[in-house]
Scaffold this motif. Structure first.
Motif, PDB file in Angstrom:
ATOM      1  N   GLN A 161       0.828  -1.204   0.000  1.00 21.75           N
ATOM      2  CA  GLN A 161       0.000   0.000   0.000  1.00 21.75           C
ATOM      3  C   GLN A 161       0.867   1.260   0.000  1.00 21.75           C
ATOM      4  OE1 GLN A 161      -2.762  -1.394   3.353  1.00 21.75           O
ATOM      5  NE2 GLN A 161      -4.052   0.028   2.235  1.00 21.75           N
ATOM      6  N   GLY A 203      -8.686   1.678   1.276  1.00 20.41           N
ATOM      7  CA  GLY A 203      -7.711   1.374   0.244  1.00 20.41           C
ATOM      8  C   GLY A 203      -7.383  -0.105   0.192  1.00 20.41           C
ATOM      9  N   LEU A 238       2.016   6.028  -7.187  1.00 21.27           N
ATOM     10  CA  LEU A 238       0.883   6.638  -7.884  1.00 21.27           C
ATOM     11  C   LEU A 238       0.619   8.069  -7.426  1.00 21.27           C
ATOM     12  CD1 LEU A 238      -1.596   3.610  -7.782  1.00 21.27           C
ATOM     13  CD2 LEU A 238      -0.080   4.296  -9.656  1.00 21.27           C
ATOM     14  N   GLY A 239       1.250   8.470  -6.338  1.00 21.84           N
ATOM     15  CA  GLY A 239       1.050   9.824  -5.840  1.00 21.84           C
ATOM     16  C   GLY A 239      -0.344  10.072  -5.302  1.00 21.84           C
ATOM     17  N   THR A 240      -0.936   9.034  -4.681  1.00 19.62           N
ATOM     18  CA  THR A 240      -2.283   9.172  -4.130  1.00 19.62           C
ATOM     19  C   THR A 240      -2.389   8.408  -2.817  1.00 19.62           C
ATOM     20  OG1 THR A 240      -4.636   8.710  -4.508  1.00 19.62           O
ATOM     21  CG2 THR A 240      -3.052   7.189  -5.471  1.00 19.62           C
ATOM     22  N   THR A 241      -3.250   8.875  -1.951  1.00 24.36           N
ATOM     23  CA  THR A 241      -3.475   8.193  -0.672  1.00 24.36           C
ATOM     24  C   THR A 241      -4.726   7.321  -0.726  1.00 24.36           C
ATOM     25  OG1 THR A 241      -4.745  10.093   0.166  1.00 24.36           O
ATOM     26  CG2 THR A 241      -2.358  10.055   0.621  1.00 24.36           C
ATOM     27  N   ALA A 242      -5.324   7.204  -1.917  1.00 30.75           N
ATOM     28  CA  ALA A 242      -6.569   6.443  -2.056  1.00 30.75           C
ATOM     29  C   ALA A 242      -6.375   4.961  -1.772  1.00 30.75           C
ATOM     30  CB  ALA A 242      -7.150   6.633  -3.456  1.00 30.75           C
ATOM     31  N   VAL A 243      -5.121   4.491  -1.874  1.00 29.39           N
ATOM     32  CA  VAL A 243      -4.866   3.066  -1.646  1.00 29.39           C
ATOM     33  C   VAL A 243      -4.451   2.780  -0.209  1.00 29.39           C
ATOM     34  CG1 VAL A 243      -4.246   2.623  -4.039  1.00 29.39           C
ATOM     35  CG2 VAL A 243      -2.467   3.330  -2.426  1.00 29.39           C
ATOM     36  N   ALA A 261       1.054   3.984  -2.964  1.00 27.79           N
ATOM     37  CA  ALA A 261       0.723   5.380  -2.672  1.00 27.79           C
ATOM     38  C   ALA A 261       1.845   6.303  -3.125  1.00 27.79           C
ATOM     39  CB  ALA A 261       0.467   5.553  -1.177  1.00 27.79           C
ATOM     40  N   SER A 262       3.084   5.870  -2.889  1.00 25.55           N
ATOM     41  CA  SER A 262       4.238   6.678  -3.292  1.00 25.55           C
ATOM     42  C   SER A 262       4.389   6.708  -4.806  1.00 25.55           C
ATOM     43  CB  SER A 262       5.510   6.110  -2.649  1.00 25.55           C
ATOM     44  OG  SER A 262       6.657   6.796  -3.098  1.00 25.55           O
TER      45      SER A 262
END
Length: 217
Positions: free
Chosen positions: A156, A173, A163-168, A160-161
């Motif tokens: 996870q 997530g 894809l540059g998103t915290t959605a996972v 996140a790092s």
């Protein structure tokens, strides 16, 4: 029958077994994260030793189908105070009008003596399956699941790092990732199964042609 002919179904069976085990482990992880045991659960501490050793799993019967809770039952409940709250597996040592008094088999005193409120029916998620008064355990199941959880958490963070998103990240997530992984496993399993079926059919045709050739004049 040739070894090659037998190989197709055997490979399918092995892959199916691996897929079932993988999905079962993922279901346990999802149940642990979401706070709802799904078929199997496990303990992370030694509070239930020697009945359930640290890292061992057990069959968790959902409260909706487990029947009335009685003294001596081992239940999975949503604790309010024990180790900061969360799912806890302890034995019911007394039933009262207010609820259940619980205690780990390895603990010297009930949970309620250390500030945990009496456990109510609404807090109980499952009951551990017992046969002849003995909890049915699965050695080291929890150890395997905790290793998988650790790997998923690392995955996870990497996603996140990357894809540059915290959605996972977090529970939601993880739920999304588990769903995606399950669909991938299902899709790959179906593709492999279809491939093995085609190979088996081709082998059967060759085998049939070979037998038929022996009867020609």
């Amino acid at each position: 029958m040739s070894t090659q002919h037998q190989g197709g179904p055997l490979r399918v069976a092995k892959l199916a077994a691996i897929g079932v085990v993988a999905l079962a482990l993922l279901a346990i992880v999802a149940g642990h994260v979401l706070g709802v045991p799904i078929g199997l659960s496990y303990v992370e501490t030694g509070s239930m030793e020697p009945t359930i050793e640290t890292g061992d799993g057990f069959v968790a019967v959902p409260s909706a189908v487990a029947g009335p809770i009685e003294e001596g039952d081992v239940i999975v409940f949503d604790a309010r105070e024990i180790e900061g709250g969360g799912l806890t597996t302890h034995r019911v040592v007394e039933t009262t009008d207010q609820g259940y008094v619980t205690q780990g088999d390895a603990n010297p005193f009930p949970d309620q003596d250390s500030g945990e409120p009496v456990v109510t029916d609404g807090q109980v998620a499952a009951t551990a399956l017992q046969i002849n008064g003995e909890v049915v355990t699965i050695p080291q199941l929890g150890t395997a699941v905790m290793s998988l959880e650790s790997g998923l958490e690392s995955g996870q963070r990497w996603l996140a790092s990357t894809l540059g998103t915290t959605a996972v990240l977090g529970t939601q997530g993880l739920s999304n990732l588990l769903l995606a992984f399950g669909l991938v496993v299902l899709g790959v399993s179906l593709a492999i199964f279809e491939r093995c079926e085609r190979l088996t059919a081709m082998t059967e045709r060759r085998h049939s042609d070979s037998n038929g050739g022996g009867y020609r004049s």
